[in-house]
Design an enzyme around this catalytic site. Structure first.
Site, PDB file in Angstrom:
ATOM      1  N   ASN A 151       0.835  -1.195   0.000  1.00 50.74           N
ATOM      2  CA  ASN A 151       0.000   0.000   0.000  1.00 50.74           C
ATOM      3  C   ASN A 151       0.874   1.251   0.000  1.00 50.74           C
ATOM      4  O   ASN A 151       1.986   1.252   0.515  1.00 50.74           O
ATOM      5  CB  ASN A 151      -0.999   0.002   1.165  1.00 50.74           C
ATOM      6  CG  ASN A 151      -0.362   0.050   2.539  1.00 50.74           C
ATOM      7  OD1 ASN A 151       0.618  -0.629   2.823  1.00 50.74           O
ATOM      8  ND2 ASN A 151      -0.939   0.845   3.432  1.00 50.74           N
ATOM      9  N   CYS A 182      -3.914   0.382  -2.777  1.00 50.82           N
ATOM     10  CA  CYS A 182      -3.880  -0.841  -1.976  1.00 50.82           C
ATOM     11  C   CYS A 182      -2.791  -1.785  -2.472  1.00 50.82           C
ATOM     12  O   CYS A 182      -2.421  -1.778  -3.649  1.00 50.82           O
ATOM     13  CB  CYS A 182      -5.225  -1.556  -2.058  1.00 50.82           C
ATOM     14  SG  CYS A 182      -6.599  -0.626  -1.356  1.00 50.82           S
ATOM     15  N   GLU A 197      -3.050  -5.021  -2.899  1.00 48.79           N
ATOM     16  CA  GLU A 197      -3.573  -5.982  -3.867  1.00 48.79           C
ATOM     17  C   GLU A 197      -3.587  -5.391  -5.272  1.00 48.79           C
ATOM     18  O   GLU A 197      -3.192  -6.046  -6.244  1.00 48.79           O
ATOM     19  CB  GLU A 197      -4.999  -6.411  -3.486  1.00 48.79           C
ATOM     20  CG  GLU A 197      -5.102  -7.064  -2.135  1.00 48.79           C
ATOM     21  CD  GLU A 197      -5.395  -6.089  -0.993  1.00 48.79           C
ATOM     22  OE1 GLU A 197      -6.102  -6.491  -0.063  1.00 48.79           O
ATOM     23  OE2 GLU A 197      -4.926  -4.919  -1.043  1.00 48.79           O
ATOM     24  N   CYS A 208     -10.670  -3.772  -4.338  1.00 47.77           N
ATOM     25  CA  CYS A 208      -9.727  -4.865  -4.582  1.00 47.77           C
ATOM     26  C   CYS A 208     -10.465  -6.178  -4.830  1.00 47.77           C
ATOM     27  O   CYS A 208     -10.057  -6.973  -5.680  1.00 47.77           O
ATOM     28  CB  CYS A 208      -8.761  -5.008  -3.421  1.00 47.77           C
ATOM     29  SG  CYS A 208      -7.555  -3.660  -3.348  1.00 47.77           S
TER      30      CYS A 208
END
Length: 138
Positions: free
Chosen positions: A45, A56, A58, A98
């Site tokens: 992040n 983020c 992900e 995400c």
């Protein structure tokens, strides 16, 4: 090729969390994914003073995978690890944005993360986002 508990990805995600930039929340998140080609890609992040503009872990890992493998990249599994500055593990599952990107990148993907009792949980894309948004075909 993969470990059933995503242990290798969890370790890579933990390492990625150490690279996170989290001056506002103090929540350092790392993600590591395995693609259909067997490659591992990581992300962390990155927070920003204009809070909604942060990114983020992900999404960072998926962006790295697309950059490395191209637009046909396929997600098989992803692990997410979140820690505080002192290294305390936090229960964090992928956010809604995400979850949508994970579902589109790998409809059958497995996602690993820590739950509120600190147990390692593995869920599928469909379990995390049972009603994923899908654009109608034109």
């Amino acid at each position: 090729m993969h470990q059933s508990d995503l242990g290798d990805l969890r370790e890579q995600a933990e390492r990625a969390s150490r690279q996170a930039r989290a001056p506002y929340s103090g929540l350092f998140v790392g993600a590591a994914l395995r693609s259909a080609s067997g490659q591992i890609h990581r992300g962390c992040n990155v927070e920003n003073g204009a809070l909604p503009l942060g990114s983020c872990a992900e999404r960072g890992a998926i962006a790295a995978a697309v950059l490395a493998e191209g637009p046909d990249f396929g997600l098989v599994e992803i692990a997410v690890v979140a820690k505080t500055a002192d290294g305390t593990v936090q229960a964090v599952s992928p956010c809604g944005a995400c979850r949508q990107l994970i579902a589109e990148s790998g409809p059958g993907a497995r996602i690993g993360f820590h739950s509120t009792n600190n147990a390692w949980v593995i869920a599928t894309s469909a379990e995390l986002l049972p009603y994923a948004f899908v654009l109608p075909e034109s």
